[in-house]
Design an enzyme around this catalytic site. Structure first.
Site, mmCIF file in Angstrom:
data_model
loop_
_atom_site.group_PDB
_atom_site.id
_atom_site.type_symbol
_atom_site.label_atom_id
_atom_site.label_comp_id
_atom_site.label_asym_id
_atom_site.label_seq_id
_atom_site.Cartn_x
_atom_site.Cartn_y
_atom_site.Cartn_z
ATOM 1 N N CYS A 2 0.962 -1.128 0.132
ATOM 2 C CA CYS A 2 0.191 0.057 -0.183
ATOM 3 C C CYS A 2 0.983 1.315 -0.041
ATOM 4 O O CYS A 2 1.768 1.446 0.689
ATOM 5 C CB CYS A 2 -0.772 -0.034 1.078
ATOM 6 S SG CYS A 2 -2.183 -1.403 1.188
ATOM 7 N N ARG A 29 4.207 -0.263 -4.899
ATOM 8 C CA ARG A 29 3.829 -0.649 -3.288
ATOM 9 C C ARG A 29 2.454 -1.371 -3.303
ATOM 10 O O ARG A 29 2.153 -1.814 -2.265
ATOM 11 C CB ARG A 29 3.767 0.778 -2.456
ATOM 12 C CG ARG A 29 4.955 1.234 -2.318
ATOM 13 C CD ARG A 29 4.778 2.472 -1.315
ATOM 14 N NE ARG A 29 4.639 1.970 0.246
ATOM 15 C CZ ARG A 29 5.365 1.699 0.978
ATOM 16 N NH1 ARG A 29 6.797 2.142 0.728
ATOM 17 N NH2 ARG A 29 5.261 1.470 2.119
ATOM 18 N N TRP A 75 -2.366 -2.892 -1.674
ATOM 19 C CA TRP A 75 -1.979 -4.294 -1.799
ATOM 20 C C TRP A 75 -2.749 -4.878 -0.695
ATOM 21 O O TRP A 75 -2.626 -4.690 0.357
ATOM 22 C CB TRP A 75 -0.443 -4.373 -1.396
ATOM 23 C CG TRP A 75 -0.034 -5.512 -1.559
ATOM 24 C CD1 TRP A 75 0.657 -6.337 -2.805
ATOM 25 C CD2 TRP A 75 0.282 -6.662 -0.598
ATOM 26 N NE1 TRP A 75 1.090 -7.529 -2.560
ATOM 27 C CE2 TRP A 75 0.924 -7.818 -1.160
ATOM 28 C CE3 TRP A 75 -0.031 -6.756 0.688
ATOM 29 C CZ2 TRP A 75 1.089 -8.788 -0.676
ATOM 30 C CZ3 TRP A 75 0.392 -7.762 1.584
ATOM 31 C CH2 TRP A 75 0.873 -9.025 0.707
ATOM 32 N N ASN A 101 -1.503 2.333 5.667
ATOM 33 C CA ASN A 101 -0.740 1.395 5.249
ATOM 34 C C ASN A 101 -0.475 0.601 6.296
ATOM 35 O O ASN A 101 -0.004 1.050 7.154
ATOM 36 C CB ASN A 101 0.384 1.950 4.417
ATOM 37 C CG ASN A 101 1.613 1.054 4.252
ATOM 38 O OD1 ASN A 101 1.288 -0.122 4.191
ATOM 39 N ND2 ASN A 101 2.787 1.329 4.426
ATOM 40 N N GLY A 102 -0.732 -0.856 6.243
ATOM 41 C CA GLY A 102 -0.480 -1.552 7.368
ATOM 42 C C GLY A 102 -1.376 -2.671 7.550
ATOM 43 O O GLY A 102 -2.343 -2.825 7.014
ATOM 44 N N GLU A 465 19.304 -16.572 -6.865
ATOM 45 C CA GLU A 465 18.734 -15.215 -7.234
ATOM 46 C C GLU A 465 18.117 -15.447 -8.501
ATOM 47 O O GLU A 465 17.161 -14.925 -8.885
ATOM 48 C CB GLU A 465 19.943 -14.258 -7.209
ATOM 49 C CG GLU A 465 19.527 -12.938 -7.619
ATOM 50 C CD GLU A 465 18.264 -12.237 -6.779
ATOM 51 O OE1 GLU A 465 17.782 -12.715 -5.885
ATOM 52 O OE2 GLU A 465 17.804 -11.400 -7.183
ATOM 53 N N LYS A 469 14.343 -14.590 -9.413
ATOM 54 C CA LYS A 469 13.886 -13.572 -10.529
ATOM 55 C C LYS A 469 13.078 -14.101 -11.452
ATOM 56 O O LYS A 469 11.931 -13.587 -12.015
ATOM 57 C CB LYS A 469 15.031 -13.052 -11.502
ATOM 58 C CG LYS A 469 16.041 -11.991 -10.640
ATOM 59 C CD LYS A 469 15.348 -10.676 -10.331
ATOM 60 C CE LYS A 469 14.666 -10.782 -9.271
ATOM 61 N NZ LYS A 469 15.394 -10.142 -7.986
ATOM 62 N N GLU A 472 9.382 -14.877 -9.922
ATOM 63 C CA GLU A 472 8.778 -13.610 -9.121
ATOM 64 C C GLU A 472 7.917 -13.040 -10.373
ATOM 65 O O GLU A 472 6.903 -12.399 -10.198
ATOM 66 C CB GLU A 472 9.246 -12.977 -8.352
ATOM 67 C CG GLU A 472 10.210 -12.056 -8.815
ATOM 68 C CD GLU A 472 10.837 -10.935 -7.891
ATOM 69 O OE1 GLU A 472 10.251 -10.669 -6.772
ATOM 70 O OE2 GLU A 472 12.147 -10.838 -7.612
ATOM 71 N N HIS A 488 21.009 -35.408 -4.786
ATOM 72 C CA HIS A 488 20.560 -35.977 -3.715
ATOM 73 C C HIS A 488 18.899 -35.858 -3.656
ATOM 74 O O HIS A 488 18.170 -35.674 -2.616
ATOM 75 C CB HIS A 488 21.008 -35.133 -2.563
ATOM 76 C CG HIS A 488 22.513 -35.409 -2.068
ATOM 77 N ND1 HIS A 488 22.984 -36.577 -1.931
ATOM 78 C CD2 HIS A 488 23.553 -34.508 -2.577
ATOM 79 C CE1 HIS A 488 24.345 -36.484 -1.963
ATOM 80 N NE2 HIS A 488 24.593 -35.269 -2.374
ATOM 81 N N LYS A 588 6.628 -4.071 -3.658
ATOM 82 C CA LYS A 588 7.881 -3.771 -3.415
ATOM 83 C C LYS A 588 8.359 -3.810 -2.251
ATOM 84 O O LYS A 588 9.491 -3.954 -1.828
ATOM 85 C CB LYS A 588 8.316 -2.232 -4.174
ATOM 86 C CG LYS A 588 9.800 -2.049 -4.041
ATOM 87 C CD LYS A 588 10.533 -2.480 -5.088
ATOM 88 C CE LYS A 588 12.005 -2.188 -5.404
ATOM 89 N NZ LYS A 588 12.685 -3.373 -5.802
HETATM 90 O O1 M6R Z 1 13.447 -4.282 0.704
HETATM 91 P P1 M6R Z 1 14.327 -5.706 1.221
HETATM 92 O O2 M6R Z 1 15.578 -5.869 0.567
HETATM 93 O O3 M6R Z 1 14.261 -5.939 2.733
HETATM 94 O O4 M6R Z 1 13.312 -6.605 0.476
HETATM 95 C C1 M6R Z 1 13.504 -8.172 0.688
HETATM 96 C C2 M6R Z 1 12.568 -8.808 -0.375
HETATM 97 O O5 M6R Z 1 11.179 -8.432 -0.102
HETATM 98 C C3 M6R Z 1 12.989 -8.587 -1.775
HETATM 99 O O6 M6R Z 1 14.374 -8.460 -1.872
HETATM 100 C C4 M6R Z 1 12.289 -9.226 -2.801
HETATM 101 O O7 M6R Z 1 12.431 -10.709 -2.684
HETATM 102 C C5 M6R Z 1 12.272 -8.760 -4.198
HETATM 103 N N1 M6R Z 1 10.989 -8.601 -4.697
HETATM 104 C C6 M6R Z 1 13.070 -9.836 -5.144
HETATM 105 O O8 M6R Z 1 13.094 -9.248 -6.339
#
Ligand code: M6R
Length: 592
Positions: A2, A29, A75, A101-102, A465, A469, A472, A488, A588
């Site tokens: 949010c 957000r 969100w 927001n929260g 990573e 990527k 997501e 394994h 985000k």
């Molecule tokens: O703001 P932060 O780095 O603490 O956020 C952590 C994760 O939420 C963030 O890295 C998330 O995994 C990303 N969307 C990955 O691309």
């Protein structure tokens, strides 16, 4: 998680176009629904389900009248993304409007009490109790500021709130607990928002109210009051991020723009050397280090563990932030806990930081200046990636890695590695400049239902990573694996329909990774390898390869080999017709 905005213009002009622009900047957000409320002798509200552009086409936010108001992009956490659940929320007499927001933990109890008192609710959100309570407290004789304060005392959970009431026209009142909030001073007016990118076009002198403080915005200015209503004088911090930095500037998406900005992010973060040296000196001796983070930042942390253990010889753990409290028991004052976070606001990381401070030294490596964790940790390093808007972390990941490499190399006094780091921006640009060929390669992988990413040693977190990527933003199921671990169990999943992306830079682990590559080849996998230019053996054993400058060895590989994996995910997403900047169900900043 949010985004909220409030704005009061100094002149008698309509605020809706300004609010609309600001809230649009916060879409990263959340984008389940959007709404605006303005005041013009009455509270006007427009809101709807869907992203900003869609709802604006239906409702035309910009023609709302009134020189101040509030806005929200959602969100969904409590309550589905429906038009009724979109913010702003009002009390049942349309006197008080609120954006939030929260998440509130005790909203059901409060709602039940209010219903007994005759209040009527129309949404299934936790937020709706807030305007009802504010109205009730104002009816009992409190002014808007005190009513918001009292409401803050009643609600449990996390919140950043902006409220307006037609009983006190010309005023916005905001407060926060565990959710981010800034107020900003501009030429045309005064602003309150979840985050600075919202307001960069209008205001860059920013204050971050502390928990429990109340911000009062009028067309004369902004006052911050403490819990007793006493004014606290604060000096605004000037944010040197330019508005352009948070815009697409001709790129199709923020994600690709941000991928192209990575060499600058690394270069600028290398400029933190003197600051990091100072921090290492003040931290003094530590016997143990622990990294704590989530998502991409967690992957950067694994690289940190490998670096610190191998270079500085200090025992190092890595813990996912939400698991931290189950592991924290043995740490003491000789332990340094390093928190890695792009936003500096991630709820899980902040809770772990609160816990770690009780026993240990704490350092936060964050990208957003003035974010909560910069204040909550004992020491902090700011990565210099600039604002990152795409939900998928790219340039902030490389900036985090750069800070971690510098930290480890300076701790170990490894000048050779530091000299290597200064060459990294050039290597990154070489990959980014080849993006058209990576785009072509990506077209051959959009059919996949599952994919594996393999790497060993320093390349293992790159594999993790790469897989994150891919899943997501493309919604393809992907797993990152330590190359030696595949046999394994997961090897059973490999067949001729499964792409396996092998990260195989030159270095000590090359031959072992080659054995693993041959294992998956023998099971018919479609192998795409990322390897050094001229690596014939890998090319012969793979269906195709992406080549990286052969000077990049395994130790600095995370800073360069991650880039083609980001590009593959980006192009596969575009091919599938999805928006890489706004993956479904994600936001985000995860403040819940
Ligand atoms: O703001 P932060 O780095 O603490 O956020 C952590 C994760 O939420 C963030 O890295 C998330 O995994 C990303 N969307 C990955 O691309």
């Amino acid at each position: 998680m949010c985004g909220i905005v409030g704005c009061i213009l100094k002149e008698k002009k309509d605020a809706a176009p300004v609010l609309f622009e600001c809230i649009q900047n916060l879409e990263y957000r959340g984008y389940d629904s959007i709404g605006l409320a303005t005041y013009d002798n009455r509270i006007n509200v427009k809101k709807g389900k869907g992203d900003i552009k869609k709802v604006n086409r239906e409702q035309n936010f910009k023609n709302m009248s009134g020189s101040y108001g509030i806005a929200h992009t959602r969100w969904a956490s409590t309550g589905k993304p429906t038009p009724e659940n979109a913010h702003p929320h009002l009390d049942d007499t349309n006197t008080v409007a609120v954006v939030h927001n929260g998440t509130l933990e005790n909203h059901s109890e409060i709602r039940d009490e209010l219903i007994k008192e005759g209040h009527e609710f129309i949404s299934t959100t936790d937020t709706e109790v807030i305007p009802h309570m504010i109205k009730k407290f104002m009816d009992e004789g409190l002014n808007l500021e005190d009513a918001v304060r009292k409401c803050g005392e009643k609600i449990e959970g996390s919140y950043a709130i902006v409220a307006m009431s037609k009983d006190e026209p010309g005023k916005l009142v905001a407060t926060r607990k565990d959710s981010p909030l800034i107020v900003a001073f501009g030429k045309e007016g005064y602003f309150v928002a979840s985050d600075t990118p919202a307001v960069l076009d209008y205001a860059r002198d920013v204050i971050r109210p502390k928990e429990g403080e109340i911000a009062i915005l009028t067309k004369e200015g902004i006052e911050i009051h403490d819990e007793n209503g006493k004014e606290i004088k604060k000096v605004p911090q000037h944010i040197d991020w330019s508005p352009e930095m948070a815009k697409k500037e001709g790129f199709d998406h923020f994600m690709i723009k941000e991928i192209t900005e990575q060499s600058a992010a690394v270069k600028n973060t290398l400029g933190q050397r003197a600051n990091i040296e100072k921090i290492i000196k003040s931290i003094g001796d530590v016997k143990r280090i622990c990294f704590v983070a989530c998502g991409t930042s967690y992957h950067a942390s694994i690289t940190g563990k490998y670096l610190i253990e191998s270079l500085a010889g200090i025992a190092c753990d890595v813990v996912i932030a939400s698991e931290f409290k189950y592991t924290a028991k043995t740490w003491d004052e000789d332990t340094l806990v390093i928190f890695i976070s792009q936003s500096g606001e991630t709820f899980d990381s902040r809770m772990a930081l609160k816990e770690a401070r009780k026993t240990s030294k704490t350092l936060a490596i964050v990208n957003v200046a003035g974010s909560a964790m910069t204040e909550e940790a004992e020491y902090f390093i700011q990565t210099q990636a600039g604002p990152e808007i795409g939900v998928a972390a790219t340039k902030t990941y490389l900036a985090q890695l750069t800070a971690i490499y510098l930290f480890a190399a300076l701790m170990a006094k490894d000048e050779k590695l530091i000299r290597e780091l200064y060459k990294v921006p050039k290597y990154i640009d070489e990959v980014v400049n080849e993006r058209e060929s990576i785009k072509e390669i990506s077209k051959r992988y959009d059919f996949a239902k599952n994919a594996f990413y393999l790497g060993r040693g320093f390349s293992y977190p790159i594999a993790l990573e790469g897989a994150l990527k891919l899943k997501e933003i493309t919604y393809i199921h992907a797993e990152g694996y330590a190359a030696g671990e595949l046999k394994h169990g997961p090897l059973a999943l490999i067949d001729e329909k499964v792409p396996v992306i092998v990260v195989i830079p030159p270095g000590d682990d090359y031959s072992k990774t080659m054995v693993n590559l041959e294992e998956v080849k023998a099971r018919g996998a479609i192998i795409l390898s990322v390897c050094a230019k001229g690596d014939k053996k890998t090319a012969e054993n793979s269906k195709e390869v992406i080549e990286i400058n052969a000077e990049v060895g395994d130790i600095i590989a995370p800073l360069v080999y991650a880039v083609p994996l980001q590009l593959i995910s980006y192009y596969v997403t575009c091919d599938k017709g999805y928006n890489p900047d706004k993956p479904r169900n994600l936001a985000k900043v995860i403040t819940v």
